[in-house]
Design a protein around this motif. Structure first.
Motif, short mmCIF file in Angstrom:
data_model
loop_
_atom_site.label_atom_id
_atom_site.label_comp_id
_atom_site.label_asym_id
_atom_site.label_seq_id
_atom_site.Cartn_x
_atom_site.Cartn_y
_atom_site.Cartn_z
N GLY A 196 -14.27 57.64 -3.02
CA GLY A 196 -13.07 56.90 -3.41
C GLY A 196 -11.84 57.76 -3.62
N VAL A 197 -11.88 59.03 -3.17
CA VAL A 197 -10.73 59.91 -3.39
C VAL A 197 -9.88 60.13 -2.14
CG1 VAL A 197 -11.78 61.10 -5.36
CG2 VAL A 197 -12.13 61.99 -3.04
N LEU A 198 -10.41 59.76 -0.98
CA LEU A 198 -9.64 59.90 0.26
C LEU A 198 -9.47 58.54 0.92
CD1 LEU A 198 -11.16 63.08 1.97
CD2 LEU A 198 -9.05 62.90 0.65
N ARG A 199 -8.39 58.41 1.65
CA ARG A 199 -8.13 57.18 2.39
C ARG A 199 -9.29 56.90 3.34
NH1 ARG A 199 -1.91 57.15 4.20
NH2 ARG A 199 -2.87 55.69 5.64
N THR A 200 -9.55 55.64 3.56
CA THR A 200 -10.65 55.27 4.47
C THR A 200 -10.18 55.07 5.90
OG1 THR A 200 -10.34 52.94 3.91
CG2 THR A 200 -11.97 54.18 2.60
N ASP A 201 -8.87 55.11 6.12
CA ASP A 201 -8.35 54.87 7.47
C ASP A 201 -8.08 56.15 8.25
OD1 ASP A 201 -6.20 55.61 5.84
OD2 ASP A 201 -4.77 54.27 6.84
N LEU A 202 -8.53 57.29 7.75
CA LEU A 202 -8.34 58.57 8.43
C LEU A 202 -9.53 58.88 9.32
CD1 LEU A 202 -7.07 60.72 5.44
CD2 LEU A 202 -5.70 59.87 7.35
N ASP A 203 -9.25 59.55 10.41
CA ASP A 203 -10.34 60.08 11.23
C ASP A 203 -10.05 61.55 11.52
OD1 ASP A 203 -8.76 60.38 13.64
OD2 ASP A 203 -9.16 58.30 14.16
N GLU A 216 -17.71 79.09 11.81
CA GLU A 216 -17.57 79.39 10.39
C GLU A 216 -16.90 78.23 9.65
OE1 GLU A 216 -15.57 83.18 10.19
OE2 GLU A 216 -17.28 84.23 11.04
N LEU A 217 -15.92 77.59 10.28
CA LEU A 217 -15.28 76.42 9.67
C LEU A 217 -16.28 75.28 9.48
CD1 LEU A 217 -11.79 76.12 11.42
CD2 LEU A 217 -12.22 76.29 8.96
N VAL A 218 -17.10 75.05 10.48
CA VAL A 218 -18.11 73.98 10.41
C VAL A 218 -19.11 74.28 9.30
CG1 VAL A 218 -20.03 72.90 11.67
CG2 VAL A 218 -17.83 73.29 12.82
N GLU A 219 -19.61 75.49 9.27
CA GLU A 219 -20.58 75.88 8.24
C GLU A 219 -19.95 75.78 6.85
OE1 GLU A 219 -22.93 79.88 6.84
OE2 GLU A 219 -22.64 79.57 8.99
N ARG A 220 -18.71 76.19 6.76
CA ARG A 220 -18.01 76.16 5.47
C ARG A 220 -17.87 74.72 4.95
NH1 ARG A 220 -16.76 79.14 1.21
NH2 ARG A 220 -14.62 78.95 0.53
N ALA A 221 -17.64 73.76 5.84
CA ALA A 221 -17.53 72.36 5.41
C ALA A 221 -18.82 71.91 4.72
CB ALA A 221 -17.22 71.47 6.61
N HIS A 222 -19.95 72.23 5.31
CA HIS A 222 -21.24 71.84 4.73
C HIS A 222 -21.45 72.49 3.36
CE1 HIS A 222 -22.25 70.02 8.52
NE2 HIS A 222 -22.22 71.18 9.15
N LEU A 223 -21.19 73.78 3.28
CA LEU A 223 -21.39 74.50 2.03
C LEU A 223 -20.46 73.99 0.93
CD1 LEU A 223 -21.73 78.16 3.39
CD2 LEU A 223 -23.55 76.71 2.46
N LEU A 224 -19.21 73.76 1.28
CA LEU A 224 -18.26 73.28 0.28
C LEU A 224 -18.66 71.92 -0.28
CD1 LEU A 224 -14.93 74.47 1.93
CD2 LEU A 224 -15.93 75.31 -0.23
N LEU A 225 -19.15 71.04 0.56
CA LEU A 225 -19.58 69.72 0.09
C LEU A 225 -20.80 69.82 -0.83
CD1 LEU A 225 -19.00 67.47 3.20
CD2 LEU A 225 -17.91 67.26 0.95
N GLU A 226 -21.63 70.83 -0.62
CA GLU A 226 -22.78 71.03 -1.50
C GLU A 226 -22.35 71.57 -2.87
OE1 GLU A 226 -25.41 73.67 0.59
OE2 GLU A 226 -25.93 72.17 2.09
N GLN A 227 -21.25 72.31 -2.90
CA GLN A 227 -20.86 73.02 -4.12
C GLN A 227 -19.71 72.38 -4.90
OE1 GLN A 227 -19.86 76.84 -2.49
NE2 GLN A 227 -21.98 77.38 -2.03
N HIS A 228 -18.96 71.46 -4.29
CA HIS A 228 -17.75 70.94 -4.92
C HIS A 228 -17.63 69.44 -4.71
CE1 HIS A 228 -16.37 75.08 -5.46
NE2 HIS A 228 -16.70 75.29 -4.20
N SER A 229 -16.73 68.85 -5.47
CA SER A 229 -16.40 67.44 -5.25
C SER A 229 -15.78 67.31 -3.86
CB SER A 229 -15.41 66.96 -6.31
OG SER A 229 -14.14 67.57 -6.09
N ALA A 269 -13.63 70.18 -2.08
CA ALA A 269 -14.21 70.75 -0.85
C ALA A 269 -13.19 70.71 0.28
CB ALA A 269 -15.48 69.99 -0.46
N LEU A 270 -12.50 69.59 0.43
CA LEU A 270 -11.50 69.48 1.49
C LEU A 270 -10.34 70.45 1.25
CD1 LEU A 270 -10.62 68.04 4.07
CD2 LEU A 270 -9.51 66.32 2.63
#
Length: 181
Positions: A133-140, A63-76, A80-81
């Motif tokens: 450009g809203v999140l750090r690029t050095d995160l994994d 559900e968390l994985v699916e939610r990530a995809h849906l949130l990115l489709e619906q929000h900035s 989404a994060l």
């Protein structure tokens, strides 16, 4: 799976999700009663408590994985994060119950299998935020997983006050504003 079997399985997992968050040992008889089914039906779906709890944990991850995809489709990406972190907090409540209910050797198997899925979902969220450009690029993904482990240590009586504030601190620390990465 037949319709009635799928309905019973869903009822069993819903009952387990509710009961696992309560104090005390998770009893399969209580799960069957809460799900409104007989114990035989429960055992046809899940032969052991570990199998049942493992299925619940895997469902939560899916559900968390699916939610990530849906949130990115619906929000900035940032929103989404933030919304995904809210879902993660709810999952952490279940995870705490899962850890307490499952033998440590079984937990290692469950955890290894689901962290890959969770990492992929996080990578998608982090990549979208970095590209915008809203999140750090050095995160994994592992950074975020390690930082979010605090959720497993928040006491139930302080959850509603502490968790939103800590998630906000986490999210702000992940943002690129003023950060050289």
């Amino acid at each position: 799976m037949r319709t009635d079997a799928a309905r019973n399985r869903a009822a069993i997992l819903d009952a387990t999700r509710e009961l696992i968050a309560e104090p005390g040992e998770l009893k399969l008889s209580a799960v069957a009663k809460r799900a409104g089914i007989g114990q035989g039906t429960l055992y046809r779906h899940f032969a052991t408590r570990d199998e049942l709890v493992g299925a619940l944990y895997e469902q939560e991850i899916d559900e968390l994985v699916e939610r990530a995809h849906l949130l990115l489709e619906q929000h900035s990406p940032l929103e989404a994060l933030e919304r995904w972190f809210d879902q993660l907090a709810g999952y952490a409540r279940v995870k705490g119950g899962v850890i307490n209910a499952v033998e440590s050797s079984v937990w290692a198997d469950i955890s290894a299998h689901t962290h890959t899925k969770l990492g992929r979902a996080l990578n998608e969220l982090l990549s979208a935020g970095a590209a915008a450009g809203v999140l750090r690029t050095d995160l994994d993904p592992r950074d975020v997983i390690l930082l979010s482990w605090f959720l497993a240590h928040v006491q139930p009586e302080e959850w509603d006050d502490r968790v939103p504030r800590l998630l906000d601190v986490l999210l702000q620390g992940m943002q690129s504003t003023g950060i050289r990465s």
